[in-house]
Design an enzyme around this catalytic site. Structure first.
Site, PDB file in Angstrom:
ATOM      1  N   LEU A 170      28.899   9.687   0.469  1.00  0.00           N
ATOM      2  CA  LEU A 170      27.738   9.276   1.274  1.00  0.00           C
ATOM      3  C   LEU A 170      26.848  10.480   1.537  1.00  0.00           C
ATOM      4  O   LEU A 170      27.339  11.561   1.856  1.00  0.00           O
ATOM      5  CB  LEU A 170      28.208   8.724   2.625  1.00  0.00           C
TER       6      LEU A 170
ATOM      7  N   ASP B  24      34.736   9.897  -0.025  1.00  0.00           N
ATOM      8  CA  ASP B  24      34.597  10.896   1.046  1.00  0.00           C
ATOM      9  C   ASP B  24      35.938  11.322   1.650  1.00  0.00           C
ATOM     10  O   ASP B  24      35.964  11.932   2.718  1.00  0.00           O
ATOM     11  CB  ASP B  24      33.695  10.325   2.154  1.00  0.00           C
TER      12      ASP B  24
ATOM     13  N   GLU C 295      38.763  15.459   8.539  1.00  0.00           N
ATOM     14  CA  GLU C 295      38.539  15.638   9.981  1.00  0.00           C
ATOM     15  C   GLU C 295      38.073  14.348  10.658  1.00  0.00           C
ATOM     16  O   GLU C 295      38.347  14.130  11.839  1.00  0.00           O
ATOM     17  CB  GLU C 295      37.487  16.718  10.228  1.00  0.00           C
ATOM     18  N   ASP C 296      37.395  13.491   9.907  1.00  0.00           N
ATOM     19  CA  ASP C 296      36.795  12.322  10.531  1.00  0.00           C
ATOM     20  C   ASP C 296      37.792  11.217  10.858  1.00  0.00           C
ATOM     21  O   ASP C 296      37.496  10.336  11.666  1.00  0.00           O
ATOM     22  CB  ASP C 296      35.686  11.753   9.622  1.00  0.00           C
TER      23      ASP C 296
ATOM     24  N   ARG D 264      34.459   4.238   4.570  1.00  0.00           N
ATOM     25  CA  ARG D 264      35.449   5.261   4.915  1.00  0.00           C
ATOM     26  C   ARG D 264      36.615   4.708   5.742  1.00  0.00           C
ATOM     27  O   ARG D 264      37.588   5.417   5.987  1.00  0.00           O
ATOM     28  CB  ARG D 264      34.767   6.420   5.672  1.00  0.00           C
TER      29      ARG D 264
ATOM     30  N   ARG E   2      27.927   6.796  13.598  1.00  0.00           N
ATOM     31  CA  ARG E   2      29.315   6.576  13.173  1.00  0.00           C
ATOM     32  C   ARG E   2      30.276   6.325  14.345  1.00  0.00           C
ATOM     33  O   ARG E   2      31.390   5.875  14.139  1.00  0.00           O
ATOM     34  CB  ARG E   2      29.816   7.800  12.394  1.00  0.00           C
TER      35      ARG E   2
ATOM     36  N   HIS F 174      26.817  14.097  12.720  1.00  0.00           N
ATOM     37  CA  HIS F 174      27.938  14.140  13.664  1.00  0.00           C
ATOM     38  C   HIS F 174      27.656  15.191  14.742  1.00  0.00           C
ATOM     39  O   HIS F 174      26.889  16.129  14.521  1.00  0.00           O
ATOM     40  CB  HIS F 174      29.227  14.560  12.945  1.00  0.00           C
TER      41      HIS F 174
ATOM     42  N   ILE G 298      26.682  16.518   0.192  1.00  0.00           N
ATOM     43  CA  ILE G 298      26.948  15.159   0.682  1.00  0.00           C
ATOM     44  C   ILE G 298      27.253  15.203   2.196  1.00  0.00           C
ATOM     45  O   ILE G 298      28.103  14.475   2.697  1.00  0.00           O
ATOM     46  CB  ILE G 298      28.075  14.460  -0.111  1.00  0.00           C
TER      47      ILE G 298
ATOM     48  N   CYS H 206      34.800  19.581   8.575  1.00  0.00           N
ATOM     49  CA  CYS H 206      35.313  18.251   8.217  1.00  0.00           C
ATOM     50  C   CYS H 206      36.289  18.269   7.058  1.00  0.00           C
ATOM     51  O   CYS H 206      36.945  17.272   6.790  1.00  0.00           O
ATOM     52  CB  CYS H 206      34.184  17.259   7.971  1.00  0.00           C
TER      53      CYS H 206
END
Ligand code: CIR
Length: 253
Positions: free
Chosen positions: A18, A60, A65-66, A85, A131, A161, A242, A248
Site C-alpha cells: 500500500l 505489507d 509493528e502494525d 492487512r 487506520r 501513522h 511504500i 514499522c
C-alpha cells in the site's frame, strides 16, 4: 531496555505494498539487502532477533509493528484498519505467544495499527488515523488499564501513522515534525524538531541507548548526536517507497 525483536522478511509482493506516495516501486533485491542490514542493526543494539519467513499472501507483512503492541506486561494483537492487512495478525500470533503469557486482542468494530501507538514509559499515545479508530483506541486503553498502564488519544491529519511524525528517544526527548510540534500534549517533552525537508526521519527508533536513523537525513543525524545519542544509520529507502518507516519493520520489547 529491550531484549527482543521480531521482524519478517519482505515477500516478493512487497512491490505491491500500500502506498500514498510516489517514490516509485520497491526493488525486491534491494529490499532484501536493506532488511538484512536492519536486522544487523537490531543485533548491534543488543537484541535477540527473531526473523520470520516471508508471508507471500500479504504485501505489507514485513511491517510487523502494525499488527501487535508489545508492552512489558502483555501483548495486544491489533485489528488493522487497512483491510488488506487484517489477515497479517493471525500469522504473527504464534510468535507473540512464544514471548508472552498475556495476549489480548482488538476486535471489530475497533481498528488499530500499532504504528499509531507510541510508548512513553507506562503511557501509550494512540493516534486516531485512517487506520486506527476511536473504538479501537477505547479497547486499547481498557486493556492497558487492566495491566496498570494508561493510554490517551491524539488526533492526526497529515501523516499515515502517529509514529510517522514522532519518535520518543527516552529521557523526555521527543523527535517531532509538522503537526506534532505544536500539540499541547507533547509540550511537556523536550521536543527535538525535525525539519520538514527530513520529515521521514522523525520515525527514528531508540534502542538501548542507540538511535536507529534512516539513511539520508544528515540534519537529523546531527541533532540526535548533539542530544547525546549514538546513531546507527539504516538504509530503508525501498520501504519508504511504500510509506514504511524504520520503526514499522520490527516489534521491539
Ligand atoms: C501500509 O500502508 O500499511 C504499508 N505500506 C506501510 C506501513 C507502515 N507502517 C508504519 O509506519 N507503522
Amino acid at each position: 531496555m529491550f531484549k527482543y525483536a521480531i521482524t519478517r522478511i519482505p515477500c516478493p509482493a512487497v512491490v505491491d505494498g500500500l502506498t500514498g506516495s510516489n517514490f516509485g516501486i520497491p526493488n525486491y533485491e534491494n529490499a532484501l539487502m536493506q532488511h538484512a542490514d536492519y536486522v544487523e542493526a537490531l543485533k548491534e543494539c543488543g537484541l535477540e532477533v527473531l526473523v520470520l519467513d516471508a508471508e507471500n499472501d500479504f504485501a505489507d507483512s514485513c511491517f510487523v509493528e502494525d499488527v501487535a503492541l508489545m508492552t512489558p506486561h502483555c501483548a495486544i494483537l491489533t485489528n488493522p484498519g487497512a483491510p488488506s492487512r487484517r489477515g497479517e495478525v493471525e500469522h504473527i500470533e504464534a510468535s507473540v505467544h512464544n514471548y508472552y503469557d498475556n495476549v489480548e486482542r482488538i476486535n471489530s468494530p475497533g481498528l488499530t495499527e500499532a504504528g499509531d501507538i507510541m510508548m512513553v514509559g507506562d503511557h501509550y499515545y494512540i493516534g486516531l488515523s485512517e487506520r486506527t479508530n476511536q473504538a479501537g483506541a477505547d479497547q486499547m486503553i481498557k486493556i492497558l488499564e487492566k495491566y496498570d498502564m494508561s493510554g490517551s488519544v491524539v488526533t492526526l491529519m497529515e501523516v499515515l501513522h502517529l509514529k510517522t511524525g514522532l519518535g520518543y528517544l527516552e529521557n523526555n526527548n521527543l523527535l517531532a515534525c509538522g503537526e506534532f510540534l505544536t500539540k499541547p500534549e507533547f509540550q511537556k517533552f523536550n521536543i527535538i524538531e525535525i525539519d520538514q525537508t527530513e520529515s521521514y526521519s522523525a520515525n527514528s527508533v531508540w534502542i538501548n541507548g542507540t538511535v536507529l536513523v534512516p539513511k539520508g537525513f544528515p540534519g537529523t543525524v546531527e541533532i540526535i548526536k548533539q542530544a547525546g545519542y549514538k546513531v546507527r544509520e539504516v538504509d530503508v529507502s525501498e520501504y519508504q517507497k511504500i510509506d514504511g518507516g524504520l520503526s514499522c519493520l520490527s516489534l521491539r520489547f
